[in-house]
Design a protein around this motif. Structure first.
Motif, mmCIF file in Angstrom:
data_model
loop_
_atom_site.group_PDB
_atom_site.id
_atom_site.type_symbol
_atom_site.label_atom_id
_atom_site.label_comp_id
_atom_site.label_asym_id
_atom_site.label_seq_id
_atom_site.Cartn_x
_atom_site.Cartn_y
_atom_site.Cartn_z
ATOM 1 N N TYR A 1 0.811 -1.231 0.000
ATOM 2 C CA TYR A 1 0.000 0.000 0.000
ATOM 3 C C TYR A 1 0.837 1.270 0.000
ATOM 4 O O TYR A 1 0.327 2.352 -0.250
ATOM 5 C CB TYR A 1 -0.897 0.010 1.246
ATOM 6 C CG TYR A 1 -0.160 -0.394 2.515
ATOM 7 C CD1 TYR A 1 0.523 0.552 3.267
ATOM 8 C CD2 TYR A 1 -0.108 -1.727 2.926
ATOM 9 C CE1 TYR A 1 1.236 0.180 4.408
ATOM 10 C CE2 TYR A 1 0.593 -2.104 4.061
ATOM 11 C CZ TYR A 1 1.269 -1.154 4.785
ATOM 12 O OH TYR A 1 1.978 -1.527 5.891
ATOM 13 N N CYS A 2 2.124 1.177 0.289
ATOM 14 C CA CYS A 2 2.899 2.373 0.632
ATOM 15 C C CYS A 2 3.762 2.884 -0.525
ATOM 16 O O CYS A 2 4.485 2.108 -1.161
ATOM 17 C CB CYS A 2 3.782 2.077 1.838
ATOM 18 S SG CYS A 2 4.706 3.513 2.399
ATOM 19 N N ARG B 1 3.456 0.784 13.893
ATOM 20 C CA ARG B 1 2.079 0.382 13.579
ATOM 21 C C ARG B 1 1.984 -1.108 13.272
ATOM 22 O O ARG B 1 2.811 -1.638 12.536
ATOM 23 C CB ARG B 1 1.562 1.186 12.388
ATOM 24 C CG ARG B 1 1.308 2.634 12.724
ATOM 25 C CD ARG B 1 0.540 3.264 11.603
ATOM 26 N NE ARG B 1 0.212 4.651 11.887
ATOM 27 C CZ ARG B 1 -0.491 5.401 11.053
ATOM 28 N NH1 ARG B 1 -0.921 4.900 9.904
ATOM 29 N NH2 ARG B 1 -0.771 6.643 11.365
ATOM 30 N N GLU C 1 -0.605 -2.087 11.740
ATOM 31 C CA GLU C 1 -1.376 -1.912 10.487
ATOM 32 C C GLU C 1 -2.745 -2.569 10.533
ATOM 33 O O GLU C 1 -3.737 -1.994 10.093
ATOM 34 C CB GLU C 1 -0.609 -2.390 9.237
ATOM 35 C CG GLU C 1 0.841 -1.933 9.132
ATOM 36 C CD GLU C 1 1.053 -0.425 9.035
ATOM 37 O OE1 GLU C 1 0.058 0.320 8.978
ATOM 38 O OE2 GLU C 1 2.220 0.012 9.062
ATOM 39 N N MET D 1 -4.459 0.919 9.853
ATOM 40 C CA MET D 1 -5.094 1.630 8.737
ATOM 41 C C MET D 1 -6.565 1.219 8.715
ATOM 42 O O MET D 1 -6.915 0.072 8.995
ATOM 43 C CB MET D 1 -4.415 1.273 7.426
ATOM 44 C CG MET D 1 -3.055 1.937 7.287
ATOM 45 S SD MET D 1 -2.327 1.650 5.672
ATOM 46 C CE MET D 1 -2.076 -0.111 5.710
ATOM 47 N N PRO E 1 -7.020 6.676 7.732
ATOM 48 C CA PRO E 1 -7.642 5.933 6.638
ATOM 49 C C PRO E 1 -6.596 5.402 5.669
ATOM 50 O O PRO E 1 -5.540 6.017 5.488
ATOM 51 C CB PRO E 1 -8.507 7.000 5.945
ATOM 52 C CG PRO E 1 -7.871 8.300 6.289
ATOM 53 C CD PRO E 1 -7.283 8.118 7.667
ATOM 54 N N TYR E 2 -6.882 4.276 5.055
ATOM 55 C CA TYR E 2 -6.056 3.790 3.947
ATOM 56 C C TYR E 2 -6.297 4.705 2.740
ATOM 57 O O TYR E 2 -7.433 5.062 2.437
ATOM 58 C CB TYR E 2 -6.430 2.330 3.605
ATOM 59 C CG TYR E 2 -5.964 1.952 2.226
ATOM 60 C CD1 TYR E 2 -4.606 1.859 1.942
ATOM 61 C CD2 TYR E 2 -6.880 1.745 1.193
ATOM 62 C CE1 TYR E 2 -4.171 1.579 0.658
ATOM 63 C CE2 TYR E 2 -6.451 1.452 -0.097
ATOM 64 C CZ TYR E 2 -5.090 1.374 -0.360
ATOM 65 O OH TYR E 2 -4.670 1.108 -1.630
ATOM 66 N N LEU E 3 -5.205 5.093 2.103
ATOM 67 C CA LEU E 3 -5.293 5.989 0.939
ATOM 68 C C LEU E 3 -4.560 5.374 -0.251
ATOM 69 O O LEU E 3 -3.654 4.550 -0.071
ATOM 70 C CB LEU E 3 -4.654 7.342 1.294
ATOM 71 C CG LEU E 3 -5.358 8.119 2.418
ATOM 72 C CD1 LEU E 3 -4.376 9.017 3.149
ATOM 73 C CD2 LEU E 3 -6.522 8.925 1.872
ATOM 74 N N ILE F 1 3.898 8.774 1.228
ATOM 75 C CA ILE F 1 3.449 7.412 1.521
ATOM 76 C C ILE F 1 2.129 7.120 0.819
ATOM 77 O O ILE F 1 1.850 6.005 0.436
ATOM 78 C CB ILE F 1 3.348 7.156 3.043
ATOM 79 C CG1 ILE F 1 2.756 8.340 3.784
ATOM 80 C CG2 ILE F 1 4.671 6.802 3.623
ATOM 81 C CD1 ILE F 1 2.879 8.242 5.290
ATOM 82 N N TYR F 2 1.327 8.162 0.618
ATOM 83 C CA TYR F 2 0.088 8.014 -0.174
ATOM 84 C C TYR F 2 -0.088 9.298 -0.965
ATOM 85 O O TYR F 2 0.550 10.317 -0.682
ATOM 86 C CB TYR F 2 -1.115 7.753 0.736
ATOM 87 C CG TYR F 2 -1.108 8.592 1.985
ATOM 88 C CD1 TYR F 2 -1.426 9.942 1.944
ATOM 89 C CD2 TYR F 2 -0.750 8.030 3.214
ATOM 90 C CE1 TYR F 2 -1.393 10.719 3.087
ATOM 91 C CE2 TYR F 2 -0.715 8.803 4.365
ATOM 92 C CZ TYR F 2 -1.041 10.137 4.291
ATOM 93 O OH TYR F 2 -0.999 10.911 5.408
HETATM 94 N N1 5AD Z 1 -2.560 4.843 3.195
HETATM 95 C C1 5AD Z 1 -2.609 5.143 4.502
HETATM 96 N N2 5AD Z 1 -1.592 4.982 5.335
HETATM 97 C C2 5AD Z 1 -0.443 4.513 4.821
HETATM 98 N N3 5AD Z 1 0.716 4.249 5.391
HETATM 99 C C3 5AD Z 1 1.562 3.802 4.441
HETATM 100 N N4 5AD Z 1 0.948 3.769 3.269
HETATM 101 C C4 5AD Z 1 -0.306 4.205 3.475
HETATM 102 C C5 5AD Z 1 -1.428 4.368 2.636
HETATM 103 N N5 5AD Z 1 -1.381 4.087 1.346
HETATM 104 C C6 5AD Z 1 0.962 4.378 6.812
HETATM 105 C C7 5AD Z 1 1.166 3.021 7.414
HETATM 106 C C8 5AD Z 1 2.630 3.001 7.767
HETATM 107 C C9 5AD Z 1 3.005 4.442 7.813
HETATM 108 C C10 5AD Z 1 4.385 4.676 7.335
HETATM 109 O O1 5AD Z 1 2.116 5.124 6.982
HETATM 110 O O2 5AD Z 1 0.357 2.858 8.563
HETATM 111 O O3 5AD Z 1 2.905 2.390 8.994
#
Ligand code: 5AD
Length: 364
Positions: free
Chosen positions: A65-66, A164, A166, A205, A235-237, A318-319
């Motif tokens: 995801y990152c 985290r 996660e 996330m 939130p996941y992004l 990261i996002y």
């Molecule tokens: N969306 C949201 N959070 C993210 N992280 C990394 N990628 C994403 C993403 N796409 C957060 C994770 C990680 C931190 C570095 O950033 O929780 O631990």
């Protein structure tokens, strides 16, 4: 039971938390109010500050995801110099931020470990003052390390560590990470951190594809069970250069729901865990306007002003859409800002009282 009735309880089951997370538009105000009442009762109305310094985007991990994942060849990699980090630390203390967070991608080679040790010692020395006799509070967010490294960095003078999990679901964790990054390893690191006297933080996330509401309820119970006193969730992004970008259409359709779920998670964590510190994260601001103020209003009590040098910010993506400025400054009439304070969570102060021999568990 209605939500109002559930919220009258003093401890909460998994089912209660699920019900809290399912709060609809009408109920959400009830939830926010309860989270705020809990916050004021257990932590007071202060917002603690941590200057966030993203010291390097180099990463040996490959999280699906990152945007900083090692397979992303489009990311221009950087590491701040010792001088840059020390200058930034001094600027944090000049501005009255009582604490600093050093964050980076995953690295555990010897030269990195020694670099961090040296920098932590110097920050401590440089930032001692009449107002902060022990210097800035130092939080590290530098990934998975072995016991020896965690001890070394602790002895250098850092006292909080963020790592985290996660998601607390091993099954879901495995879906979003390559096989070499195991849930067990991550979990073990959290155990070592707690064992070696760190104030330990974790987070998850929210809105990962295939994540269920009961799993999120379990995340909160996981934090409770593992003695977590600091939480950073968001939130996941999406990020284009990641395998999980394939969920784009699903995510865009769900975006509003995920944003609201993230706020409900903040409130639920506050209500269940009570005297912990909860950060209102940049991810909240990325998914919705005024997201960080909303996070604070839903029960968070930590704000992390971005202190990474301007030239590097653009590379710590990261996002997508991660802001490069703090556009969402704290602006809440019922709160005050805790300048020049470490701002340890009452959770840890309580722990210290029950085990006074641990010198790391200290307050201001
Ligand atoms: N969306 C949201 N959070 C993210 N992280 C990394 N990628 C994403 C993403 N796409 C957060 C994770 C990680 C931190 C570095 O950033 O929780 O631990």
């Amino acid at each position: 039971m209605t939500l109002k009735e559930i919220l009258k309880k003093s401890s909460y089951t998994r089912e209660d938390i699920v019900r809290i997370l399912l709060a609809n538009e009408e109920d959400i105000e009830v939830l926010r109010r309860k989270a705020k009442d809990t916050l004021f009762q257990y932590c007071g109305n202060e917002i603690y500050l941590r200057g966030l310094v993203e010291i390097s985007n180099r990463c040996s991990f490959d999280c699906f995801y990152c945007g900083l994942r090692k397979s992303n060849n489009l990311a221009a990699r950087y590491i701040m110099t010792e001088e840059e980090i020390l200058e930034t630390a001094k600027e944090c203390s000049r501005r009255g931020y009582g604490s600093i967070v050093l964050q980076s991608g995953q690295r555990s080679d010897k030269s990195f470990v020694e670099f961090i040790e040296r920098v932590v010692k110097k920050i401590k020395k440089l930032t001692k003052s009449d107002i902060l006799p022990d210097g800035l509070g130092i939080t590290l967010s530098l990934g998975e390390q072995n016991r020896e490294t965690y001890e070394k960095w602790r002895d250098a003078g850092a006292h909080r560590y963020l790592l985290r999990i996660e998601t607390s679901s091993k099954e879901l964790f495995e879906k979003i990470h390559p096989a070499v990054q195991s849930f067990e390893k991550r979990y073990k690191c959290l155990k070592i951190l707690n064992d070696t006297g760190w104030q330990t933080g974790t987070g998850v996330m929210i809105g990962i594809p295939n994540q269920s509401i009961p799993q999120l309820a379990d995340d909160i119970l996981f934090m409770q069970r593992e003695g977590i006193g600091m939480i950073g969730m968001g939130p996941y992004l999406l990020h284009t250069e990641t395998p999980m970008y394939s969920n784009k259409v699903w995510w865009l359709n769900k975006k509003k729901e995920i944003a609201s779920l993230a706020l409900k998670m903040v409130s639920a964590a506050r209500i269940v865990l009570k005297d912990v510190n909860i950060a209102s994260t940049t991810a909240l601001e990325t998914i919705m306007p005024r997201g960080r103020n909303l996070g604070l209003d839903f029960g968070a009590n930590v704000y992390m002003p971005l202190m990474t040098p301007q030239k590097d910010r653009i590379n710590y993506m990261i996002y997508e859409g991660k802001p490069v400025e703090d556009t969402d400054q704290v602006c809440l009439p019922d709160r005050k800002i805790g300048f020049n304070k470490w701002g340890d969570a009452n959770f840890f102060l309580r722990q210290r009282e029950s085990s006074p021999r641990n010198p790391l568990l200290r307050g201001d």
